[in-house]
Scaffold this motif. Structure first.
Motif, PDB file in Angstrom:
ATOM      1  N   VAL A 199       5.178   8.401  -5.611  1.00 11.04           N
ATOM      2  CA  VAL A 199       5.146   7.578  -4.405  1.00 11.04           C
ATOM      3  C   VAL A 199       5.980   8.239  -3.309  1.00 11.04           C
ATOM      4  O   VAL A 199       7.127   8.650  -3.535  1.00 11.04           O
ATOM      5  N   ASP A 200       5.390   8.350  -2.118  1.00 13.07           N
ATOM      6  CA  ASP A 200       6.089   8.935  -0.974  1.00 13.07           C
ATOM      7  C   ASP A 200       6.964   7.856  -0.331  1.00 13.07           C
ATOM      8  O   ASP A 200       6.460   6.849   0.187  1.00 13.07           O
ATOM      9  N   ALA A 201       8.266   8.080  -0.378  1.00 13.44           N
ATOM     10  CA  ALA A 201       9.208   7.088   0.157  1.00 13.44           C
ATOM     11  C   ALA A 201       9.387   7.191   1.660  1.00 13.44           C
ATOM     12  O   ALA A 201      10.095   6.370   2.252  1.00 13.44           O
ATOM     13  N   ARG A 202       8.789   8.187   2.312  1.00 15.84           N
ATOM     14  CA  ARG A 202       8.997   8.371   3.751  1.00 15.84           C
ATOM     15  C   ARG A 202       8.108   7.471   4.593  1.00 15.84           C
ATOM     16  O   ARG A 202       8.331   7.328   5.795  1.00 15.84           O
ATOM     17  N   ILE A 243       0.876  -1.174   0.000  1.00 16.41           N
ATOM     18  CA  ILE A 243       0.000   0.000   0.000  1.00 16.41           C
ATOM     19  C   ILE A 243       0.911   1.221   0.000  1.00 16.41           C
ATOM     20  O   ILE A 243       1.687   1.430   0.950  1.00 16.41           O
ATOM     21  N   MET A 244       0.839   2.020  -1.049  1.00 20.06           N
ATOM     22  CA  MET A 244       1.769   3.130  -1.241  1.00 20.06           C
ATOM     23  C   MET A 244       1.028   4.451  -1.183  1.00 20.06           C
ATOM     24  O   MET A 244       0.008   4.628  -1.864  1.00 20.06           O
ATOM     25  N   PRO A 245       1.509   5.415  -0.385  1.00 18.53           N
ATOM     26  CA  PRO A 245       0.956   6.773  -0.439  1.00 18.53           C
ATOM     27  C   PRO A 245       1.503   7.511  -1.660  1.00 18.53           C
ATOM     28  O   PRO A 245       2.686   7.431  -1.975  1.00 18.53           O
ATOM     29  N   VAL A 246       0.631   8.210  -2.354  1.00 18.98           N
ATOM     30  CA  VAL A 246       0.987   8.876  -3.604  1.00 18.98           C
ATOM     31  C   VAL A 246       0.554  10.332  -3.519  1.00 18.98           C
ATOM     32  O   VAL A 246      -0.571  10.635  -3.091  1.00 18.98           O
ATOM     33  N   HIS A 247       1.462  11.237  -3.913  1.00 17.14           N
ATOM     34  CA  HIS A 247       1.162  12.661  -4.007  1.00 17.14           C
ATOM     35  C   HIS A 247       0.964  13.024  -5.470  1.00 17.14           C
ATOM     36  O   HIS A 247       1.770  12.651  -6.327  1.00 17.14           O
ATOM     37  N   ARG A 248      -0.090  13.779  -5.746  1.00 23.12           N
ATOM     38  CA  ARG A 248      -0.327  14.227  -7.120  1.00 23.12           C
ATOM     39  C   ARG A 248       0.604  15.368  -7.515  1.00 23.12           C
ATOM     40  O   ARG A 248       0.911  15.520  -8.706  1.00 23.12           O
ATOM     41  N   TYR A 249       1.025  16.175  -6.535  1.00 22.82           N
ATOM     42  CA  TYR A 249       1.880  17.331  -6.819  1.00 22.82           C
ATOM     43  C   TYR A 249       3.068  17.314  -5.864  1.00 22.82           C
ATOM     44  O   TYR A 249       3.077  16.600  -4.838  1.00 22.82           O
TER      45      TYR A 249
END
Length: 688
Positions: free
Chosen positions: A500-503, A485-491
């Motif tokens: 994909v947010d690597a933090r 499950i990966m968090p993704v930022h559009r901007y």
């Protein structure tokens, strides 16, 4: 023919014979002049007119005229006068060009080789001359066909107006007309009938007085052409389709005509009695079941389901291609009405298997669908396209930065009513944002890459599902085929770039993630950071999402901190979908490969479902495909749950007031917050 016309014809023939005589005299003078100038032997060789008979005197002309004037008309009683006159004209033409029959004593020969003579033959009728039959060759072209169609149309219309053509001939000629011309004729007939109706309405408005016992506007039977023109019109077909649906919905409703609403005994002990092992407030009752007709194609798998945000009785379902009907459209989207169980309200089509569908939350007449070929389709139920099933807009299939080239398994709509975007994600890791007004080019294009390629042996990300939190349209979670499950930022934002947010890293499933859903958070307490996930590892998990702007998730070594789930519920089969209730904060449901719908209440028990149900058709058929693929809650009241699976049947359940309904107890929100605090403090990974 009149006598004057006959005299004119004879005078014309006399003039032509006089001209022939004059030409012969001129030719004879020319020959005599040439003979007086040169050697007779040479002139005989050089002159082509030497030896031609020019003895056409006045007696011959008088004889010919007399025979023309006094020709017998009673010798051929069956021959019309027109044919006799035609034979005379043909005979005159033979006199000018020479005889063509071999029985004549004098033959016509080439002037350069031999002498030429001129003679006369007896008068004969045309039908007595043997005519040589030759094969007829017909060639067609676009111009010929168009001109012939126009001539046939004009002649057919003229005959129909005069009433001289029989019904069979007019019908055959009308069948030969082109489709466009037939449509134009039908439109003219409809306009004429419309003018008649308008004239009757104007007469009614003028209050014309009719005599007693007389019908003011006598009804007349429509002609076959008029009846076909009316029944084939788009307005008539729309009227019949719309009216028949209204009548079927009215007939399908069940009313208890003898119910006494003054009595209150029926609902007094509902909560006190048990119903099928559960309390009345937690009951699940099947209220509708929608199966595909044979004309739509049998053995289609249901791939997505969604309720309308404005009309709670409407739900849309998408299907893959039919295994038994290869000629039917591969993609099928049906809009069902719970008050119309015999057929769908709308049946829409696509050129590829449909894998996802979504009602537009701000424009309820718009329906979105994602296909296996990577095409995003948009249907509008207000247009005439809904009768043919074709989408009004669709994205290109060129791939690259103009759209998707892989299957679209998940869709979402974010924004406001005046500025909304459609977010689509495909298994090649491409995320696109589209405007509903224009699907030819995406407004945003983002490629997802894995933050840790060594962990997955590749840097490709294959999302299967996405979910947006209610408070932030620029951030979403994506479940992948790798089980992550990966968090993704559009901007781009502070401390993180778009993608994909690597933090932050979620210790998620050991198999592909099939469903993910954020909490709706519609109460006094904000629970928008909770989300559900389910996968093929036979588990359902509840998580608390990290805030997207935080920087505390990274450790001192720079590695992403792993986030553990608050609750992991083990199951007896693969879980294909899980959804939060839109109104009850502690209620969520899931469907699995065993064909079972389970509803959980985390305030009551986090391990055991409070209610379960199966579609009734699975219990009747022991060999039915039992797996359920998708589920959806009714979005406004939360009182209905729709499920569907491999057999292509959509089933709607009605849940009790404790599991659904607009009203919820205030302590339910507080109870969920306390439960989240306990789970976070204890760090529980398993159930409990």
């Amino acid at each position: 023919m009149s006598v004057q016309a006959l005299k004119d014809e004879l005078l014309a023939k006399k003039a032509r014979l006089a001209e022939l005589k004059r030409q012969n005299e001129l030719k004879r003078k020319e020959v005599s002049s040439r003979q007086s100038l040169g050697d007779p032997a040479q002139l005989a060789q050089a002159s082509p007119l030497r030896g031609r008979s020019t003895n056409l005197g006045g007696d011959d002309l008088d004889d010919l005229v007399a025979r023309l004037v006094d020709r017998p008309s009673s010798n051929a009683p069956g021959t019309p006068k027109s044919r006799q006159r035609g034979s005379g004209a043909d005979e005159t033409q033979q006199q000018e060009t020479g005889p063509a029959t071999p029985q004549s004593s004098r033959t016509y020969q080439d002037a350069s080789t031999d002498t030429q003579t001129l003679s006369f033959t007896d008068l004969t009728t045309v039908y007595e001359i043997a005519i040589e039959s030759k094969p007829e060759y017909i060639s067609y072209s676009k111009g010929v066909q168009t001109s012939e169609a126009r001539r046939s149309t004009s002649s057919s219309d003229a005959e129909e107006q005069d009433g001289t053509a029989p019904d069979g001939t007019a019908r055959r000629r009308r069948r030969t007309l082109s489709q466009r011309q037939t449509a134009l004729d039908e439109e003219q007939i409809r306009q004429r009938l419309r003018a008649e109706v308008e004239e009757e309405l104007r007469a009614v408005q003028r209050h014309e007085q009719a005599p007693d016992g007389a019908q003011r506007f006598p009804a007349r039977a429509l002609a076959p052409d008029e009846l076909n023109a009316v029944t084939n019109s788009n307005d008539f077909l729309d009227f019949v389709e719309r009216s028949s649906k209204v009548i079927e919905r009215a007939l399908d409703e069940e009313y208890d005509l003898l119910a006494d609403y003054a009595l209150q005994s029926r609902g007094m002990d509902d909560d006190a009695d048990d119903y099928a092992g559960h309390r009345r407030g937690r009951r699940i009752k099947e209220v509708a079941s929608f199966d595909l007709a044979d004309s739509m194609g049998r053995k289609r798998m249901l791939s997505a389901i969604d309720f309308s945000p404005k009309f709670p009785e409407l739900l849309c379902t998408t299907y893959t291609k039919s295994q038994q009907s290869p000629h039917s459209p591969p993609g099928l989207l049906n809009v069902w009405n719970m008050h119309l169980k015999g057929r769908p309200e709308y049946s829409l089509h696509a050129t590829s298997d449909l894998l996802s569908c979504l009602f537009h939350p701000y424009h309820p007449s718009l329906i979105l669908g994602g296909t296996y070929s990577g095409q995003l389709c948009l249907w509008d139920t207000r247009t005439r396209h809904q009768r043919t099933g074709e989408p009004v807009q669709k994205t290109p299939l060129t791939g690259g930065r103009t759209g998707h080239a892989h299957p679209i398994y998940s869709l979402a709509v974010v924004g406001t009513q005046n500025a909304s975007s459609v977010i689509s994600v495909s298994t090649d890791g491409v995320v696109c944002a589209w405007s509903p007004d224009m699907l030819t080019q995406p407004q945003e294009y983002l490629e997802l890459k894995s933050p840790n390629p060594s962990a997955y042996k590749t840097d490709d990300v294959a999302p299967t599902c996405i979910s947006f939190p209610a408070s932030d349209p620029t951030y979403f979670l994506a479940g992948t085929e790798q089980g992550a499950i990966m968090p993704v930022h559009r901007y781009d934002r502070a401390g993180a770039k778009a993608g994909v947010d690597a933090r932050c890293q979620y210790k998620s499933h050991e198999a592909p993630v099939m469903g993910i859903d954020f909490h709706p958070a519609r109460g006094k307490i904000d629970l928008g950071d909770l989300f559900l996930s389910c996968g093929l590892d036979w588990s359902v998990k509840i998580w608390r999402a990290q805030p997207p702007s935080t920087t505390s998730a990274t450790t001192l070594s720079g590695q992403a901190e792993a986030v553990s789930p608050l609750l992991s519920v083990p199951r007896e089969d693969a879980v294909y979908d899980a959804r939060w209730s839109p109104t009850k904060p502690s209620i969520f449901g899931c469907v699995d490969g065993g064909g079972k719908l389970d509803i959980y209440d985390i305030n009551a028990s986090s391990e055991i479902p409070v209610a379960s149900a199966r579609p009734s058709h699975q219990e009747k058929d022991l060999y039915a495909l039992r797996s359920l693929n998708k589920m959806a809650w009714e979005k406004n009241q939360g009182g209905h749950v729709a499920v569907g699976g491999l057999d292509g049947v959509a089933t709607v359940f009605e849940v009790g007031p404790e599991l659904g309904g607009a009203e919820s107890k205030g302590d339910a929100w507080v109870g969920v917050r306390k439960w989240v605090a306990r789970q976070s403090k204890a760090g529980v990974v398993g159930g409990g």
